[in-house]
Design a protein around this motif. Sequence first.
Motif, short mmCIF file in Angstrom:
data_model
loop_
_atom_site.label_atom_id
_atom_site.label_comp_id
_atom_site.label_asym_id
_atom_site.label_seq_id
_atom_site.Cartn_x
_atom_site.Cartn_y
_atom_site.Cartn_z
N ALA A 270 -3.07 -2.72 0.68
CA ALA A 270 -2.25 -3.42 -0.31
C ALA A 270 -3.14 -4.09 -1.34
N LEU A 271 -2.53 -4.54 -2.41
CA LEU A 271 -3.26 -5.21 -3.49
C LEU A 271 -2.74 -6.64 -3.62
N HIS A 272 -3.64 -7.61 -3.55
CA HIS A 272 -3.31 -9.03 -3.73
C HIS A 272 -4.16 -9.53 -4.90
N VAL A 273 -3.52 -10.00 -5.95
CA VAL A 273 -4.23 -10.48 -7.14
C VAL A 273 -3.70 -11.85 -7.52
N LEU A 274 -4.58 -12.80 -7.71
CA LEU A 274 -4.22 -14.13 -8.20
C LEU A 274 -4.93 -14.36 -9.53
N ASP A 275 -4.14 -14.41 -10.61
CA ASP A 275 -4.68 -14.71 -11.93
C ASP A 275 -4.39 -16.16 -12.24
N THR A 276 -5.40 -16.90 -12.64
CA THR A 276 -5.21 -18.32 -12.94
C THR A 276 -5.67 -18.60 -14.37
N GLY A 277 -5.10 -19.63 -14.92
CA GLY A 277 -5.46 -20.06 -16.26
C GLY A 277 -5.60 -21.58 -16.29
N PRO B 255 4.73 12.50 8.08
CA PRO B 255 4.28 12.27 6.70
C PRO B 255 4.38 10.78 6.36
N GLY B 256 3.37 10.24 5.74
CA GLY B 256 3.38 8.82 5.37
C GLY B 256 3.28 7.88 6.54
N ALA B 257 2.69 8.32 7.65
CA ALA B 257 2.64 7.50 8.87
C ALA B 257 1.71 6.29 8.72
N GLY C 57 0.81 -1.21 0.00
CA GLY C 57 0.00 0.00 0.00
C GLY C 57 0.84 1.26 0.00
N PRO C 58 0.29 2.35 -0.53
CA PRO C 58 1.04 3.61 -0.57
C PRO C 58 1.05 4.27 0.81
N PRO C 59 2.10 5.02 1.12
CA PRO C 59 2.10 5.78 2.38
C PRO C 59 1.10 6.93 2.29
N LEU C 60 0.33 7.10 3.34
CA LEU C 60 -0.70 8.14 3.37
C LEU C 60 -0.30 9.24 4.36
N THR C 61 -0.39 10.47 3.93
CA THR C 61 -0.13 11.62 4.80
C THR C 61 -1.45 12.33 5.03
#
Length: 120
Positions: free
Chosen positions: A97-104, A90-92, A35-39
């Motif tokens: 976060a991003l969790h992605v599972l691509d299946t084929g 700043p950014g405390a 995830g990005p830091p947020l201020t």
Amino acid sequence: MPFGRGKRWGSTLPRVVNGVLGGWQLSGIYRFVAGPPLTLSVNGATLGNGTNARPDVLGDWHVANPGPSQWFNPAAFGAPARFAFGNSAPGAIVGPALHVLDTGFLKDFRFSEQRYLQFR
């Protein structure tokens, strides 16, 4: 996958049954992005310079089960005193976060050595 002629299971399947059930492949890609830091900022110019200031931390900003409706505890932050900087860094806070599972799941249906139809 280990099913079909020449594989661990089903090696004695008839040719037609093997054509339908054997030779399937499974693939997957897992992607994780932190995830990005947020201020945070406080509306209003508490510093007297016309810009927003960072808030004061008044308590624990963590929540038991963060989710889309509440990622952190907003009651843990408050406006700083007039003409004072807030004590939050700043950014405390780290954003979600991003969790992605691509299946084929695919299978080749071969007509000849060079010609086949692939089902995905």
